[in-house]
Design a protein around this motif. Structure first.
Motif, PDB file in Angstrom:
ATOM      1  N   LYS A 141       0.957  -0.715   0.151  1.00  0.00           N
ATOM      2  CA  LYS A 141       0.106   0.392   0.292  1.00  0.00           C
ATOM      3  C   LYS A 141       0.607   1.284  -0.403  1.00  0.00           C
ATOM      4  N   GLN A 142       1.049   2.091  -0.887  1.00  0.00           N
ATOM      5  CA  GLN A 142       1.500   3.504  -0.956  1.00  0.00           C
ATOM      6  C   GLN A 142       0.542   4.436  -0.865  1.00  0.00           C
ATOM      7  N   HIS A 143       0.623   4.936   0.105  1.00  0.00           N
ATOM      8  CA  HIS A 143      -0.062   5.773   0.729  1.00  0.00           C
ATOM      9  C   HIS A 143       0.846   7.669   0.342  1.00  0.00           C
ATOM     10  N   HIS A 144      -0.189   8.470   0.089  1.00  0.00           N
ATOM     11  CA  HIS A 144       0.388   9.545  -0.224  1.00  0.00           C
ATOM     12  C   HIS A 144      -0.698  10.770   0.280  1.00  0.00           C
ATOM     13  N   PHE A 145       1.175  11.329   1.192  1.00  0.00           N
ATOM     14  CA  PHE A 145      -0.105  12.326   2.244  1.00  0.00           C
ATOM     15  C   PHE A 145       0.269  13.717   1.531  1.00  0.00           C
ATOM     16  N   ALA A 146      -0.440  14.502   2.318  1.00  0.00           N
ATOM     17  CA  ALA A 146      -1.446  15.676   0.928  1.00  0.00           C
ATOM     18  C   ALA A 146      -1.818  16.670   2.305  1.00  0.00           C
ATOM     19  N   PRO A 153      -4.588   5.042  -0.707  1.00  0.00           N
ATOM     20  CA  PRO A 153      -3.638   4.449  -1.350  1.00  0.00           C
ATOM     21  C   PRO A 153      -3.528   3.348  -2.638  1.00  0.00           C
ATOM     22  N   ASP A 154      -2.895   3.672  -3.185  1.00  0.00           N
ATOM     23  CA  ASP A 154      -2.152   2.657  -4.648  1.00  0.00           C
ATOM     24  C   ASP A 154      -2.095   1.454  -3.597  1.00  0.00           C
ATOM     25  N   LEU A 155      -2.276   0.552  -4.612  1.00  0.00           N
ATOM     26  CA  LEU A 155      -1.812  -0.917  -4.347  1.00  0.00           C
ATOM     27  C   LEU A 155      -0.487  -1.449  -5.792  1.00  0.00           C
ATOM     28  N   PRO A 156       0.551  -0.501  -5.968  1.00  0.00           N
ATOM     29  CA  PRO A 156       1.319  -0.840  -6.902  1.00  0.00           C
ATOM     30  C   PRO A 156       2.700  -2.407  -6.413  1.00  0.00           C
TER      31      PRO A 156
END
Length: 351
Positions: A141-146, A153-156
């Motif tokens: 899980k890739q969490h983009h913080f803003a 979350p993306d799942l690459p």
């Protein structure tokens, strides 16, 4: 001979020694090895140490492709015993080509790819997954913080086996939004999402920075679409970018719908019908959102709420979602596919 299931005692009445569990686990359940690879360029020194510090807990080797690193960045890399190899700017050759430079130097069992503005969280949890099993890769899980919005979350697939699968070697595809796959649209093989490992990404902290990335990546996306005309992921991001362009123009002109905005929305509707409608894809939910937005701006179709779920054992609880469909034909295609997807598994002999 005495193995793990047979114990011999010496009758000399001396104390029995302590078991070396680290040695025992290595012998009983060997841990496979990992090469961590990343590309680093201008300004990467700002977050490079933040990135590398947790990686050393799982990586047996770190490879950094130099795409314009400063002397400070190189000093940080040396601190973590990373091997630096010469690369080229991904803005010129594409992010796929830039990442593929390192793959021939990856000699371990697994490849972990990460960016310099990302941090691997709970890396020690990865070790138990480094085994022989049915999976060719792991999604993290890739969490983009803003600070001004929220991203799901993306799942690459960030960790993949470094060996041929179906007689093909995995490499990166896509001039931007690149991913490791056997070939275009094939993915790396069977994968699973890790539940206890995460990646924190700080590249999208504020809208002004996200706009800079958008305009940087836009030419690369168009180049990628020319290079890989059949790549489904390109179509998804063209739809997303079109809707972003529409929103940017609307912000500047006071929400006046222009011919250019209509043309962008019409392309979104066309792409959705050609590549996504009534087709299984993990991108489906986001992509239908872009189609729905385009229909609203074009002022065509009608709003529809529905949810589909099926069960043989209990009353299913379907999540109700609302979308705008351009016409009844589009709705029927999407709805019938969702119904078939939900109930088809019950036709199996195992039910």
């Amino acid at each position: 001979p005495a193995g793990f299931y047979f114990i011999r005692y010496k009758a000399d009445h001396k104390p029995v020694g302590q078991i070396d569990y680290e040695r025992k686990l290595i012998l009983q359940k060997p841990r496979q090895t990992v090469t961590a690879t990343l590309i680093a360029g201008i300004n990467s020194e700002e977050t490079l140490e933040w990135c590398l510090k947790p990686v050393i807990h799982v990586a047996d080797r770190i490879l950094i492709t130099d795409c314009g690193m400063s002397d400070d960045a190189k000093r940080i890399a040396e601190k973590y015993h990373a091997t630096i190899i010469k690369g080229e700017s991904p803005l010129e050759i594409g992010f796929d080509a830039a990442r593929n430079i390192a793959l021939p130097y990856c000699t371990n069992d697994w490849v972990l790819w990460i960016d310099s503005d990302e941090k691997l969280l709970q890396p020690e949890k990865i070790n138990k997954y480094l085994r022989e099993n049915i999976f060719q890769g792991y999604s993290i899980k890739q969490h983009h913080f803003a600070v001004d919005t929220y991203f799901k979350p993306d799942l690459p697939v960030r960790l993949f086996r470094n060996r041929p699968y179906k007689d093909k070697n995995i490499q990166f595809w896509g001039c931007c939004h690149e991913h490791p796959e056997n070939s275009v649209n094939e993915g790396p093989g069977q994968v699973i999402v890790l539940s206890d490992v995460h990646i924190a990404h700080v590249g999208y902290l504020i809208e002004s920075g996200r706009k800079e990335r958008f305009w940087r990546n836009r030419p690369l996306l168009l180049k990628s679409n020319e290079k890989y005309p059949d790549r489904i992921l390109n179509k998804h991001f063209i739809m997303r970018d079109n809707m972003l362009l529409v929103s940017y123009e609307a912000q500047q002109n006071g929400n006046v719908i222009t011919d250019n905005m209509r043309q962008l929305c019409e392309e979104v509707v066309s792409l959705y019908r050609e590549f996504f409608i009534a087709k299984g894809s993990y991108l489906g939910t986001d992509t239908i959102e872009y189609y729905s937005q385009a229909c609203r701006i074009l002022n065509i179709g009608i709003e529809v709420s529905f949810g589909v779920s099926a069960s043989k054992s209990e009353m299913p609880n379907a999540e109700i979602k609302s979308y705008r469909f351009a016409n009844a034909e589009d709705l029927k295609k999407e709805l019938y596919w969702k119904i078939d997807e939900s109930i088809s598994k019950f036709d199996s002999k195992w039910y």
